[in-house]
Motif scaffolding. Structure first.
Motif, PDB file in Angstrom:
ATOM      1  N   PHE A  52     -12.467   0.088  10.904  1.00  0.00           N
ATOM      2  CA  PHE A  52     -13.428   0.163   9.790  1.00  0.00           C
ATOM      3  C   PHE A  52     -14.458  -0.947   9.950  1.00  0.00           C
ATOM      4  O   PHE A  52     -14.262  -1.924  10.692  1.00  0.00           O
ATOM      5  CB  PHE A  52     -12.716   0.014   8.441  1.00  0.00           C
ATOM      6  N   TYR A  53     -15.572  -0.773   9.241  1.00  0.00           N
ATOM      7  CA  TYR A  53     -16.564  -1.836   9.083  1.00  0.00           C
ATOM      8  C   TYR A  53     -16.407  -2.426   7.693  1.00  0.00           C
ATOM      9  O   TYR A  53     -16.158  -1.694   6.715  1.00  0.00           O
ATOM     10  CB  TYR A  53     -17.984  -1.306   9.237  1.00  0.00           C
ATOM     11  N   LEU A  54     -16.547  -3.740   7.604  1.00  0.00           N
ATOM     12  CA  LEU A  54     -16.477  -4.425   6.318  1.00  0.00           C
ATOM     13  C   LEU A  54     -17.824  -5.070   6.047  1.00  0.00           C
ATOM     14  O   LEU A  54     -18.350  -5.807   6.893  1.00  0.00           O
ATOM     15  CB  LEU A  54     -15.371  -5.486   6.336  1.00  0.00           C
ATOM     16  N   SER A  55     -18.391  -4.779   4.866  1.00  0.00           N
ATOM     17  CA  SER A  55     -19.692  -5.346   4.521  1.00  0.00           C
ATOM     18  C   SER A  55     -19.522  -6.767   3.996  1.00  0.00           C
ATOM     19  O   SER A  55     -18.412  -7.235   3.743  1.00  0.00           O
ATOM     20  CB  SER A  55     -20.384  -4.477   3.466  1.00  0.00           C
ATOM     21  N   SER A  56     -20.658  -7.448   3.813  1.00  0.00           N
ATOM     22  CA  SER A  56     -20.620  -8.798   3.251  1.00  0.00           C
ATOM     23  C   SER A  56     -20.152  -8.791   1.801  1.00  0.00           C
ATOM     24  O   SER A  56     -19.770  -9.833   1.262  1.00  0.00           O
ATOM     25  CB  SER A  56     -21.999  -9.449   3.357  1.00  0.00           C
ATOM     26  N   ASP A  57     -20.173  -7.621   1.161  1.00  0.00           N
ATOM     27  CA  ASP A  57     -19.665  -7.481  -0.214  1.00  0.00           C
ATOM     28  C   ASP A  57     -18.207  -7.017  -0.230  1.00  0.00           C
ATOM     29  O   ASP A  57     -17.690  -6.629  -1.277  1.00  0.00           O
ATOM     30  CB  ASP A  57     -20.521  -6.477  -0.998  1.00  0.00           C
ATOM     31  N   PHE A  58     -17.578  -6.998   0.951  1.00  0.00           N
ATOM     32  CA  PHE A  58     -16.172  -6.602   1.111  1.00  0.00           C
ATOM     33  C   PHE A  58     -15.920  -5.124   0.817  1.00  0.00           C
ATOM     34  O   PHE A  58     -14.829  -4.743   0.411  1.00  0.00           O
ATOM     35  CB  PHE A  58     -15.246  -7.487   0.248  1.00  0.00           C
ATOM     36  N   ASP A  59     -16.950  -4.320   1.000  1.00  0.00           N
ATOM     37  CA  ASP A  59     -16.768  -2.867   0.947  1.00  0.00           C
ATOM     38  C   ASP A  59     -16.486  -2.376   2.366  1.00  0.00           C
ATOM     39  O   ASP A  59     -17.125  -2.822   3.324  1.00  0.00           O
ATOM     40  CB  ASP A  59     -18.026  -2.174   0.402  1.00  0.00           C
ATOM     41  N   SER A  60     -15.543  -1.444   2.489  1.00  0.00           N
ATOM     42  CA  SER A  60     -15.194  -0.939   3.821  1.00  0.00           C
ATOM     43  C   SER A  60     -15.847   0.418   4.059  1.00  0.00           C
ATOM     44  O   SER A  60     -16.003   1.231   3.140  1.00  0.00           O
ATOM     45  CB  SER A  60     -13.676  -0.825   3.979  1.00  0.00           C
ATOM     46  N   TYR A  61     -16.218   0.651   5.313  1.00  0.00           N
ATOM     47  CA  TYR A  61     -16.894   1.873   5.709  1.00  0.00           C
ATOM     48  C   TYR A  61     -16.272   2.397   7.002  1.00  0.00           C
ATOM     49  O   TYR A  61     -15.784   1.619   7.825  1.00  0.00           O
ATOM     50  CB  TYR A  61     -18.392   1.624   5.930  1.00  0.00           C
ATOM     51  N   SER A  62     -16.331   3.705   7.159  1.00  0.00           N
ATOM     52  CA  SER A  62     -15.849   4.302   8.400  1.00  0.00           C
ATOM     53  C   SER A  62     -16.761   3.899   9.557  1.00  0.00           C
ATOM     54  O   SER A  62     -17.970   3.750   9.396  1.00  0.00           O
ATOM     55  CB  SER A  62     -15.815   5.825   8.269  1.00  0.00           C
ATOM     56  N   THR A  63     -16.182   3.765  10.721  1.00  0.00           N
ATOM     57  CA  THR A  63     -16.982   3.463  11.906  1.00  0.00           C
ATOM     58  C   THR A  63     -17.693   4.701  12.452  1.00  0.00           C
ATOM     59  O   THR A  63     -18.648   4.580  13.220  1.00  0.00           O
ATOM     60  CB  THR A  63     -16.093   2.899  13.028  1.00  0.00           C
ATOM     61  N   ASN A  64     -17.218   5.895  12.067  1.00  0.00           N
ATOM     62  CA  ASN A  64     -17.750   7.162  12.586  1.00  0.00           C
ATOM     63  C   ASN A  64     -17.677   7.226  14.111  1.00  0.00           C
ATOM     64  O   ASN A  64     -18.554   7.809  14.765  1.00  0.00           O
ATOM     65  CB  ASN A  64     -19.199   7.383  12.123  1.00  0.00           C
ATOM     66  N   LEU A  65     -16.638   6.623  14.654  1.00  0.00           N
ATOM     67  CA  LEU A  65     -16.439   6.640  16.098  1.00  0.00           C
ATOM     68  C   LEU A  65     -15.139   7.351  16.434  1.00  0.00           C
ATOM     69  O   LEU A  65     -14.180   7.325  15.655  1.00  0.00           O
ATOM     70  CB  LEU A  65     -16.381   5.213  16.662  1.00  0.00           C
ATOM     71  N   SER A  66     -15.115   7.978  17.573  1.00  0.00           N
ATOM     72  CA  SER A  66     -13.891   8.609  18.057  1.00  0.00           C
ATOM     73  C   SER A  66     -12.963   7.551  18.644  1.00  0.00           C
ATOM     74  O   SER A  66     -13.363   6.418  18.909  1.00  0.00           O
ATOM     75  CB  SER A  66     -14.227   9.630  19.150  1.00  0.00           C
ATOM     76  N   MET A  92     -15.101  -1.137  26.824  1.00  0.00           N
ATOM     77  CA  MET A  92     -14.627   0.005  26.058  1.00  0.00           C
ATOM     78  C   MET A  92     -15.740   1.022  25.900  1.00  0.00           C
ATOM     79  O   MET A  92     -16.916   0.728  26.106  1.00  0.00           O
ATOM     80  CB  MET A  92     -14.124  -0.410  24.676  1.00  0.00           C
ATOM     81  N   PHE A  93     -15.329   2.252  25.529  1.00  0.00           N
ATOM     82  CA  PHE A  93     -16.307   3.273  25.162  1.00  0.00           C
ATOM     83  C   PHE A  93     -15.701   4.137  24.066  1.00  0.00           C
ATOM     84  O   PHE A  93     -14.488   4.314  23.979  1.00  0.00           O
ATOM     85  CB  PHE A  93     -16.683   4.142  26.373  1.00  0.00           C
ATOM     86  N   ALA A  94     -16.581   4.652  23.196  1.00  0.00           N
ATOM     87  CA  ALA A  94     -16.188   5.601  22.152  1.00  0.00           C
ATOM     88  C   ALA A  94     -17.418   6.415  21.790  1.00  0.00           C
ATOM     89  O   ALA A  94     -18.560   6.006  22.067  1.00  0.00           O
ATOM     90  CB  ALA A  94     -15.628   4.878  20.926  1.00  0.00           C
ATOM     91  N   PHE A  95     -17.201   7.577  21.169  1.00  0.00           N
ATOM     92  CA  PHE A  95     -18.298   8.505  20.884  1.00  0.00           C
ATOM     93  C   PHE A  95     -18.624   8.533  19.391  1.00  0.00           C
ATOM     94  O   PHE A  95     -17.726   8.510  18.546  1.00  0.00           O
ATOM     95  CB  PHE A  95     -17.932   9.911  21.349  1.00  0.00           C
ATOM     96  N   SER A  96     -19.925   8.614  19.092  1.00  0.00           N
ATOM     97  CA  SER A  96     -20.388   8.790  17.719  1.00  0.00           C
ATOM     98  C   SER A  96     -20.415  10.285  17.394  1.00  0.00           C
ATOM     99  O   SER A  96     -20.264  11.119  18.292  1.00  0.00           O
ATOM    100  CB  SER A  96     -21.792   8.190  17.562  1.00  0.00           C
ATOM    101  N   PRO A  97     -20.623  10.670  16.113  1.00  0.00           N
ATOM    102  CA  PRO A  97     -20.629  12.103  15.751  1.00  0.00           C
ATOM    103  C   PRO A  97     -21.694  12.924  16.476  1.00  0.00           C
ATOM    104  O   PRO A  97     -21.521  14.124  16.678  1.00  0.00           O
ATOM    105  CB  PRO A  97     -20.886  12.078  14.242  1.00  0.00           C
ATOM    106  N   ASN A  98     -22.807  12.303  16.870  1.00  0.00           N
ATOM    107  CA  ASN A  98     -23.861  13.047  17.589  1.00  0.00           C
ATOM    108  C   ASN A  98     -23.726  12.872  19.101  1.00  0.00           C
ATOM    109  O   ASN A  98     -24.707  13.034  19.842  1.00  0.00           O
ATOM    110  CB  ASN A  98     -25.248  12.613  17.116  1.00  0.00           C
ATOM    111  N   ASP A  99     -22.509  12.529  19.541  1.00  0.00           N
ATOM    112  CA  ASP A  99     -22.166  12.431  20.968  1.00  0.00           C
ATOM    113  C   ASP A  99     -22.878  11.305  21.716  1.00  0.00           C
ATOM    114  O   ASP A  99     -22.947  11.322  22.948  1.00  0.00           O
ATOM    115  CB  ASP A  99     -22.416  13.762  21.692  1.00  0.00           C
ATOM    116  N   ARG A 100     -23.410  10.347  20.978  1.00  0.00           N
ATOM    117  CA  ARG A 100     -23.882   9.148  21.658  1.00  0.00           C
ATOM    118  C   ARG A 100     -22.673   8.280  21.998  1.00  0.00           C
ATOM    119  O   ARG A 100     -21.658   8.300  21.289  1.00  0.00           O
ATOM    120  CB  ARG A 100     -24.865   8.374  20.781  1.00  0.00           C
TER     121      ARG A 100
END
Length: 201
Positions: A52-66, A92-100
């Motif tokens: 996950f990603y954590l913001s400076s406000d301590f909110d967590s977000y999906s990485t959207n990575l495979s 390392m490598f991982a894919f985003s939803p648009n295959d980047r």
């Protein structure tokens, strides 16, 4: 007790005593088999798990990575029989939803402490350095911290094989003075799970 039984009993005691002594000696030799300047080379490969990603406000977000792949090469040297200092090059490598494809190449300085229970070793370690990150045409160099632990089985005094779990913590901090506002500051959290082969020399 006749003489044959007595001789057999004495022989049995001698064999058991020698065996116990040999085991104790193996433990002692194994525990102190490393010395100042002894070196290890480790190769690892396995899975990279975006958490996950954590913001400076301590909110967590999906990485959207495979789930991706990860590998590394490490060289370290012992400064005593339990502590190593060295360096590690990972990728390392991982894919985003648009295959980047996201690539990260961390270069870290690493310290480890080895716990032992023959024939196993349980090093705990932490690496710190810089991660070179790219996705598409975007490039960013960030600080990275990599704490982790391993469980290693010693095949002999030169080769060992193990499993590793490493936490990747990558802050992307923006001050707001440039094009990117400070609200975009994020702290990346990832997990590396790998198998390893270690060579000591």
């Amino acid at each position: 007790m006749n003489l044959k039984k007595f001789a057999f009993f004495c022989l049995l005691i001698c064999i058991l005593t020698i065996n116990i002594y040999a085991q104790d000696e193996d433990y002692e030799v194994y525990d102190y088999m490393y010395d100042l300047g002894d070196q290890i080379f480790i190769i690892r490969a396995g899975l990279f798990i975006p958490l996950f990603y954590l913001s400076s406000d301590f909110d967590s977000y999906s990485t959207n990575l495979s789930i991706g792949g990860v590998g590394s090469l490490e060289w370290s040297a012992f400064i005593n029989n339990r502590i190593t200092l060295g360096g590690e090059l990972s990728g390392m490598f991982a894919f985003s939803p648009n295959d980047r494809v996201l690539y990260m190449i961390p270069i870290t300085f690493k310290a480890a402490y080895y716990f032992r229970k023959y024939p196993f070793e349980f090093p705990i370690f932490c690496g710190a350095g810089i991660s070179l990150n790219t996705i598409g045409d975007s490039f960013h160099a960030d600080f990275i911290l990599k704490p982790g632990a391993s469980a290693i089985w010693n095949f002999n005094h030169e080769w060992a094989f193990g499993f590793n779990a490493v936490y990747w913590w990558i802050p992307q901090v923006y001050s707001g003075n440039g094009k990117v506002p400070s609200s975009h500051t994020m702290f990346g959290n990832f997990l590396e799970t790998t198998l390893s082969a270690m060579f000591r020399f």
